[in-house]
Write an enzyme that holds these catalytic residues in place. Structure first.
Site, PDB file in Angstrom:
ATOM      1  N   ASP A 166       0.504  -1.008  -0.010  1.00  0.00           N
ATOM      2  CA  ASP A 166       0.044   0.004   0.008  1.00  0.00           C
ATOM      3  C   ASP A 166       1.073   0.907  -0.046  1.00  0.00           C
ATOM      4  O   ASP A 166       1.937   1.057  -0.353  1.00  0.00           O
ATOM      5  CB  ASP A 166      -0.998   0.359   1.442  1.00  0.00           C
ATOM      6  N   CYS A 203       3.514  -3.084   4.271  1.00  0.00           N
ATOM      7  CA  CYS A 203       2.799  -1.854   4.626  1.00  0.00           C
ATOM      8  C   CYS A 203       3.262  -1.247   5.097  1.00  0.00           C
ATOM      9  O   CYS A 203       4.751  -1.599   5.203  1.00  0.00           O
ATOM     10  CB  CYS A 203       1.048  -2.456   4.256  1.00  0.00           C
ATOM     11  N   THR A 262       2.661  -1.804   8.662  1.00  0.00           N
ATOM     12  CA  THR A 262       2.923  -2.988   9.837  1.00  0.00           C
ATOM     13  C   THR A 262       3.207  -4.140   9.870  1.00  0.00           C
ATOM     14  O   THR A 262       3.321  -4.799  10.052  1.00  0.00           O
ATOM     15  CB  THR A 262       2.029  -2.408  11.200  1.00  0.00           C
ATOM     16  N   HIS A 315      10.572 -23.871   9.184  1.00  0.00           N
ATOM     17  CA  HIS A 315       9.496 -24.190   9.542  1.00  0.00           C
ATOM     18  C   HIS A 315       8.190 -24.896   9.173  1.00  0.00           C
ATOM     19  O   HIS A 315       7.720 -25.482   8.792  1.00  0.00           O
ATOM     20  CB  HIS A 315       9.235 -24.277  11.260  1.00  0.00           C
ATOM     21  N   HIS A 372       7.037 -30.283  10.456  1.00  0.00           N
ATOM     22  CA  HIS A 372       6.902 -29.382   9.737  1.00  0.00           C
ATOM     23  C   HIS A 372       5.467 -29.667   8.726  1.00  0.00           C
ATOM     24  O   HIS A 372       5.027 -28.806   8.567  1.00  0.00           O
ATOM     25  CB  HIS A 372       8.115 -28.847   9.580  1.00  0.00           C
TER      26      HIS A 372
HETATM   27  C1  RB5 Z   1      -2.132   2.629   6.709  1.00  0.00           C
HETATM   28  O1  RB5 Z   1      -1.760   3.596   7.153  1.00  0.00           O
HETATM   29  C2  RB5 Z   1      -1.738   1.612   7.605  1.00  0.00           C
HETATM   30  O2  RB5 Z   1      -2.712   1.457   8.346  1.00  0.00           O
HETATM   31  C3  RB5 Z   1      -1.362   0.221   6.533  1.00  0.00           C
HETATM   32  O3  RB5 Z   1      -0.269   0.623   6.080  1.00  0.00           O
HETATM   33  C4  RB5 Z   1      -1.079  -1.089   7.891  1.00  0.00           C
HETATM   34  O4  RB5 Z   1       0.406  -0.647   8.425  1.00  0.00           O
HETATM   35  C5  RB5 Z   1      -2.408  -1.931   7.938  1.00  0.00           C
HETATM   36  O5  RB5 Z   1      -2.015  -2.825   8.861  1.00  0.00           O
END
Ligand code: RB5
Length: 149
Positions: free
Chosen positions: A8, A65, A67, A98, A133
């Site tokens: 994203d 993304c 996180t 694994h 595994h």
């Molecule tokens: C975008 O602001 C953020 O929410 C997205 O990139 C991600 O971290 C969501 O899990």
């Protein structure tokens, strides 16, 4: 290998870095987007990247993304996908050995480009150990098949 890659807006800059590394290693990249840092929704890119792996069009996937969490949740909804959210080198190796993870998720807001590049290199070059595994991931596949809608 053919590597499906997606991000994203919050993962776009890191995706561009990792695309370079993946190509330098001799792999082919199938980039499902996004193509700039304008705000988008992670599921619109994580799911298509995961579907390319599930269908066999790609051998593995790397999705990014902010996180890595939204991407990993999205990708793991696709049957046959085992997406690992990884931010350290030990897990990069262990999840291949694994879990036979076929998609790697990372968060650009969590990990710097240097560590992310190393994670990608290790994850791409580590083989699945099989053995006990195999039985364990087999139970996940069994569950998926049994609960197909
Ligand atoms: C975008 O602001 C953020 O929410 C997205 O990139 C991600 O971290 C969501 O899990």
């Amino acid at each position: 290998m053919k590597i499906a890659m997606g991000s994203d807006h919050a993962g776009y800059a890191l995706k561009e870095e990792i695309v370079k590394v993946v190509k330098e290693l001799g792999h082919e990249v199938i980039d499902v987007g996004c193509d700039c840092a304008d705000s988008v929704d992670y599921a619109d890119y994580g799911i298509p990247a995961a579907e390319k792996v599930a269908s066999g069009e790609a051998d593995r996937g790397i999705i990014i993304c902010g996180t890595g969490i939204g991407m990993s949740i999205s990708a793991n909804k696709v049957k046959g996908v085992r997406c690992a959210l990884v931010h350290d080198l030990f897990s990069a190796k262990a999840t291949r050995e694994h879990n036979d993870s076929n998609v790697l998720a990372m968060g650009e807001r969590i990990v710097g480009p240097g560590v992310a590049q190393e994670i990608a290199k290790i994850w791409l070059s580590t083989e699945f150990e099989g053995g006990r595994h195999e039985r364990r991931i087999g139970k996940i596949s069994e569950y998926e098949t049994k609960n197909e809608g």
